[in-house]
Scaffold this motif. Structure first.
Motif, PDB file in Angstrom:
ATOM      1  N   VAL A  24       0.858  -1.179   0.000  1.00 41.40           N
ATOM      2  CA  VAL A  24       0.000   0.000   0.000  1.00 41.40           C
ATOM      3  C   VAL A  24       0.898   1.234   0.000  1.00 41.40           C
ATOM      4  CG1 VAL A  24      -1.926   1.171   1.121  1.00 41.40           C
ATOM      5  CG2 VAL A  24      -1.669  -1.310   1.372  1.00 41.40           C
ATOM      6  N   LEU A  25       0.612   2.192  -0.876  1.00 39.91           N
ATOM      7  CA  LEU A  25       1.354   3.451  -0.973  1.00 39.91           C
ATOM      8  C   LEU A  25       0.414   4.583  -0.578  1.00 39.91           C
ATOM      9  CD1 LEU A  25       3.132   2.879  -4.435  1.00 39.91           C
ATOM     10  CD2 LEU A  25       3.961   2.263  -2.149  1.00 39.91           C
ATOM     11  N   VAL A  26       0.804   5.346   0.442  1.00 39.69           N
ATOM     12  CA  VAL A  26      -0.121   6.277   1.088  1.00 39.69           C
ATOM     13  C   VAL A  26       0.502   7.656   1.219  1.00 39.69           C
ATOM     14  CG1 VAL A  26      -1.509   6.718   3.142  1.00 39.69           C
ATOM     15  CG2 VAL A  26      -1.008   4.358   2.463  1.00 39.69           C
ATOM     16  N   GLY A  27      -0.256   8.683   0.883  1.00 38.14           N
ATOM     17  CA  GLY A  27       0.144  10.049   1.149  1.00 38.14           C
ATOM     18  C   GLY A  27      -0.918  10.783   1.938  1.00 38.14           C
ATOM     19  N   PRO A  37       3.712   6.561 -10.821  1.00 37.58           N
ATOM     20  CA  PRO A  37       4.943   6.014 -11.410  1.00 37.58           C
ATOM     21  C   PRO A  37       5.604   4.953 -10.520  1.00 37.58           C
ATOM     22  CG  PRO A  37       4.880   8.393 -11.671  1.00 37.58           C
ATOM     23  CD  PRO A  37       3.780   8.038 -10.721  1.00 37.58           C
ATOM     24  N   LEU A  38       5.652   5.197  -9.215  1.00 41.11           N
ATOM     25  CA  LEU A  38       6.224   4.217  -8.299  1.00 41.11           C
ATOM     26  C   LEU A  38       5.377   2.951  -8.269  1.00 41.11           C
ATOM     27  CD1 LEU A  38       8.282   3.471  -6.081  1.00 41.11           C
ATOM     28  CD2 LEU A  38       6.797   4.648  -4.437  1.00 41.11           C
ATOM     29  N   ALA A  39       4.055   3.104  -8.264  1.00 44.91           N
ATOM     30  CA  ALA A  39       3.166   1.945  -8.239  1.00 44.91           C
ATOM     31  C   ALA A  39       3.336   1.090  -9.491  1.00 44.91           C
ATOM     32  CB  ALA A  39       1.720   2.412  -8.109  1.00 44.91           C
ATOM     33  N   ASP A  40       3.486   1.721 -10.640  1.00 45.82           N
ATOM     34  CA  ASP A  40       3.687   0.964 -11.876  1.00 45.82           C
ATOM     35  C   ASP A  40       4.949   0.118 -11.807  1.00 45.82           C
ATOM     36  OD1 ASP A  40       1.382   1.976 -13.026  1.00 45.82           O
ATOM     37  OD2 ASP A  40       2.420   3.567 -14.128  1.00 45.82           O
ATOM     38  N   LEU A  41       6.013   0.666 -11.228  1.00 47.60           N
ATOM     39  CA  LEU A  41       7.266  -0.072 -11.113  1.00 47.60           C
ATOM     40  C   LEU A  41       7.138  -1.252 -10.164  1.00 47.60           C
ATOM     41  CD1 LEU A  41       9.648   3.018 -10.938  1.00 47.60           C
ATOM     42  CD2 LEU A  41       9.565   1.343 -12.794  1.00 47.60           C
ATOM     43  N   LEU A  42       6.405  -1.079  -9.080  1.00 47.95           N
ATOM     44  CA  LEU A  42       6.266  -2.154  -8.097  1.00 47.95           C
ATOM     45  C   LEU A  42       5.275  -3.218  -8.536  1.00 47.95           C
ATOM     46  CD1 LEU A  42       6.168  -0.074  -4.784  1.00 47.95           C
ATOM     47  CD2 LEU A  42       8.098  -1.384  -5.690  1.00 47.95           C
ATOM     48  N   ALA A  43       4.373  -2.862  -9.450  1.00 49.06           N
ATOM     49  CA  ALA A  43       3.290  -3.759  -9.825  1.00 49.06           C
ATOM     50  C   ALA A  43       3.746  -4.939 -10.666  1.00 49.06           C
ATOM     51  CB  ALA A  43       2.203  -2.991 -10.564  1.00 49.06           C
ATOM     52  N   THR A  44       4.996  -4.964 -11.075  1.00 55.54           N
ATOM     53  CA  THR A  44       5.485  -6.118 -11.837  1.00 55.54           C
ATOM     54  C   THR A  44       5.485  -7.391 -11.004  1.00 55.54           C
ATOM     55  OG1 THR A  44       7.766  -5.551 -11.271  1.00 55.54           O
ATOM     56  CG2 THR A  44       6.901  -4.712 -13.371  1.00 55.54           C
ATOM     57  N   PHE A 242      16.472   7.165   1.814  1.00 57.32           N
ATOM     58  CA  PHE A 242      15.874   6.889   0.516  1.00 57.32           C
ATOM     59  C   PHE A 242      16.326   7.951  -0.487  1.00 57.32           C
ATOM     60  CE2 PHE A 242      13.144   4.339   3.135  1.00 57.32           C
ATOM     61  CZ  PHE A 242      12.678   3.332   2.299  1.00 57.32           C
ATOM     62  N   PRO A 243      16.309   7.640  -1.782  1.00 57.69           N
ATOM     63  CA  PRO A 243      16.737   8.626  -2.787  1.00 57.69           C
ATOM     64  C   PRO A 243      15.870   9.878  -2.760  1.00 57.69           C
ATOM     65  CG  PRO A 243      16.634   6.422  -3.740  1.00 57.69           C
ATOM     66  CD  PRO A 243      16.000   6.335  -2.385  1.00 57.69           C
ATOM     67  N   GLY A 244      16.494  11.015  -3.064  1.00 57.82           N
ATOM     68  CA  GLY A 244      15.753  12.259  -3.191  1.00 57.82           C
ATOM     69  C   GLY A 244      15.499  12.934  -1.862  1.00 57.82           C
ATOM     70  N   ASP A 245      14.474  13.793  -1.876  1.00 51.34           N
ATOM     71  CA  ASP A 245      14.134  14.546  -0.670  1.00 51.34           C
ATOM     72  C   ASP A 245      12.740  14.145  -0.214  1.00 51.34           C
ATOM     73  OD1 ASP A 245      12.541  15.797  -2.583  1.00 51.34           O
ATOM     74  OD2 ASP A 245      13.713  17.643  -2.621  1.00 51.34           O
ATOM     75  N   HIS A 246      11.964  15.120   0.262  1.00 50.69           N
ATOM     76  CA  HIS A 246      10.653  14.822   0.834  1.00 50.69           C
ATOM     77  C   HIS A 246       9.716  14.173  -0.177  1.00 50.69           C
ATOM     78  CE1 HIS A 246       7.643  15.223   3.961  1.00 50.69           C
ATOM     79  NE2 HIS A 246       6.831  15.871   3.142  1.00 50.69           N
ATOM     80  N   THR A 247       9.868  14.510  -1.447  1.00 50.93           N
ATOM     81  CA  THR A 247       9.012  13.934  -2.486  1.00 50.93           C
ATOM     82  C   THR A 247       9.797  13.022  -3.421  1.00 50.93           C
ATOM     83  OG1 THR A 247       9.313  15.948  -3.821  1.00 50.93           O
ATOM     84  CG2 THR A 247       7.355  15.841  -2.417  1.00 50.93           C
ATOM     85  N   GLY A 248      10.809  12.367  -2.892  1.00 51.15           N
ATOM     86  CA  GLY A 248      11.640  11.491  -3.715  1.00 51.15           C
ATOM     87  C   GLY A 248      10.862  10.382  -4.383  1.00 51.15           C
ATOM     88  N   PHE A 249       9.799   9.898  -3.756  1.00 51.09           N
ATOM     89  CA  PHE A 249       9.002   8.816  -4.331  1.00 51.09           C
ATOM     90  C   PHE A 249       8.366   9.235  -5.653  1.00 51.09           C
ATOM     91  CE2 PHE A 249       6.126  11.318  -1.778  1.00 51.09           C
ATOM     92  CZ  PHE A 249       4.983  11.395  -2.554  1.00 51.09           C
ATOM     93  N   ALA A 250       8.076  10.541  -5.802  1.00 49.98           N
ATOM     94  CA  ALA A 250       7.477  11.053  -7.030  1.00 49.98           C
ATOM     95  C   ALA A 250       8.516  11.595  -7.994  1.00 49.98           C
ATOM     96  CB  ALA A 250       6.459  12.147  -6.693  1.00 49.98           C
ATOM     97  N   ASP A 251       9.565  12.246  -7.470  1.00 49.02           N
ATOM     98  CA  ASP A 251      10.564  12.892  -8.319  1.00 49.02           C
ATOM     99  C   ASP A 251      11.570  11.910  -8.900  1.00 49.02           C
ATOM    100  OD1 ASP A 251       9.363  15.278  -7.588  1.00 49.02           O
ATOM    101  OD2 ASP A 251      10.731  15.608  -5.920  1.00 49.02           O
ATOM    102  N   ARG A 252      11.851  10.832  -8.154  1.00 43.77           N
ATOM    103  CA  ARG A 252      12.859   9.857  -8.592  1.00 43.77           C
ATOM    104  C   ARG A 252      12.318   8.447  -8.395  1.00 43.77           C
ATOM    105  NH1 ARG A 252      18.551  11.302  -6.004  1.00 43.77           N
ATOM    106  NH2 ARG A 252      19.136   9.737  -7.555  1.00 43.77           N
ATOM    107  N   PRO A 253      11.239   8.092  -9.106  1.00 41.37           N
ATOM    108  CA  PRO A 253      10.561   6.826  -8.828  1.00 41.37           C
ATOM    109  C   PRO A 253      11.412   5.579  -9.059  1.00 41.37           C
ATOM    110  CG  PRO A 253       9.679   7.848 -10.820  1.00 41.37           C
ATOM    111  CD  PRO A 253      10.549   8.869 -10.152  1.00 41.37           C
ATOM    112  N   PRO A 255      14.960   4.954  -8.823  1.00 43.50           N
ATOM    113  CA  PRO A 255      15.837   4.612  -7.702  1.00 43.50           C
ATOM    114  C   PRO A 255      15.066   4.442  -6.393  1.00 43.50           C
ATOM    115  CG  PRO A 255      16.167   6.904  -8.377  1.00 43.50           C
ATOM    116  CD  PRO A 255      15.329   6.254  -9.425  1.00 43.50           C
ATOM    117  N   PHE A 256      13.962   5.174  -6.257  1.00 45.41           N
ATOM    118  CA  PHE A 256      13.161   5.019  -5.039  1.00 45.41           C
ATOM    119  C   PHE A 256      12.548   3.621  -4.989  1.00 45.41           C
ATOM    120  CE2 PHE A 256      10.182   5.815  -1.713  1.00 45.41           C
ATOM    121  CZ  PHE A 256      10.686   6.908  -1.013  1.00 45.41           C
ATOM    122  N   ALA A 257      12.064   3.129  -6.121  1.00 47.82           N
ATOM    123  CA  ALA A 257      11.491   1.779  -6.168  1.00 47.82           C
ATOM    124  C   ALA A 257      12.531   0.736  -5.785  1.00 47.82           C
ATOM    125  CB  ALA A 257      10.924   1.496  -7.555  1.00 47.82           C
TER     126      ALA A 257
END
Length: 269
Positions: A24-27, A37-44, A242-253, A255-257
């Motif tokens: 589950v990915l929650v904001g 974008p992160l969800a698409d990468l994890l959904a494999t 984790f990679p990036g800053d506060h919004t790394g999950f969106a800005d760098r999906p 490497p974050f994945a």
């Protein structure tokens, strides 16, 4: 799959993609689109659940409704039961990190790992009272109509350097009505409830849930670096970068994945 789930005082919009162990990915206030974008990468190789939190975007709320961490935790519990395939690994960022900590406290049987990425828990730092007083002024200014001034205060409070011209470009002029509505809901009904929340550390430690506290590698010195470090200290664990800053999950999906997958793999060893 896009769908909705009706709960007592809200209708929750959610998306499910992929197949495999449930993640589950929650904001908060970020919705499902921020995690796409992160969800698409994890959904494999995972079933990935994303959602718009109550009162935000496509998740409607009855008039007068609010958004406390406990309410958002209950929403998540209902969604996890509805989707099935639990217990889930849950990643939450910003206000969503507060939501998933509340979920672990109230519904530990539904989650195996909780990754709390940069939760803004202001009461955990020594100048918390001062920070919360500044937040109250910021919220009051926003609700009185000073949108640009409130956002200037927000970035100063968060210790995030954003040029004035950029703030005016982002939050001035003609804007998407839904974005404005979501923003106003956050300032009016979600922000205070999030930053004043205090986790029950004993309950978290006794829950049996694996807790990971995440901090962006580029967030050093920012407020959420401080609050996250304080939380990790109380839990007796080292924070995970984790990679990036506060919004790394969106800005760098990508490497974050990869970093998130490394944390998800721990629980299946």
């Amino acid at each position: 799959m896009n769908n909705t789930l009706v709960v007592e005082d809200a209708e929750l919009y959610y998306e499910v993609r992929g197949a495999g162990p449930l993640v589950v990915l929650v904001g908060a206030p970020m919705g499902a689109d921020s995690f796409a974008p992160l969800a698409d990468l994890l959904a494999t190789d995972h079933t990935v659940l994303t959602l718009d939190p109550r009162g935000v975007s496509r998740s409607t709320l009855r008039p007068g409704g609010t958004s406390t961490p406990e309410q958002r935790a209950d929403d998540l519990a209902r969604l996890i039961r509805h989707v099935g395939d639990g217990p889930a690994a849950v990643f939450g960022s910003s206000g969503g990190a507060v939501s998933v900590l509340a979920l672990a406290q109230a519904y530990p049987e539904l989650v195996s790992t909780v990754i709390a990425h940069e939760p803004p828990l202001d009461r955990l730092v020594e100048d918390g009272d001062e920070l919360l007083a500044k937040s109250e002024r910021m919220m009051a200014d926003y609700l009185a109509g000073d949108v640009i001034g409130a956002w200037r205060q927000f970035f100063a409070l968060a210790n995030i350097q954003v040029p004035d011209g950029m703030i005016e470009a982002m939050f001035g002029g003609e804007r998407d009505p839904q974005q404005v509505a979501d923003e106003r809901f956050w300032f009016a009904h979600e922000l205070r409830e999030t930053v004043t929340w205090v986790p029950d550390v004993d309950r978290l430690l006794d829950s049996g849930v694996r807790i990971v506290v995440g901090i962006g590698a580029e967030s050093t010195g920012q407020l959420c670096d401080r609050t996250s470090t304080a939380l990790a200290g109380r839990l007796g664990i080292a924070p995970t970068r984790f990679p990036g800053d506060h919004t790394g999950f969106a800005d760098r999906p990508e490497p974050f994945a990869a970093a998130l997958r490394a944390e998800l793999a721990v629980e299946v060893r």
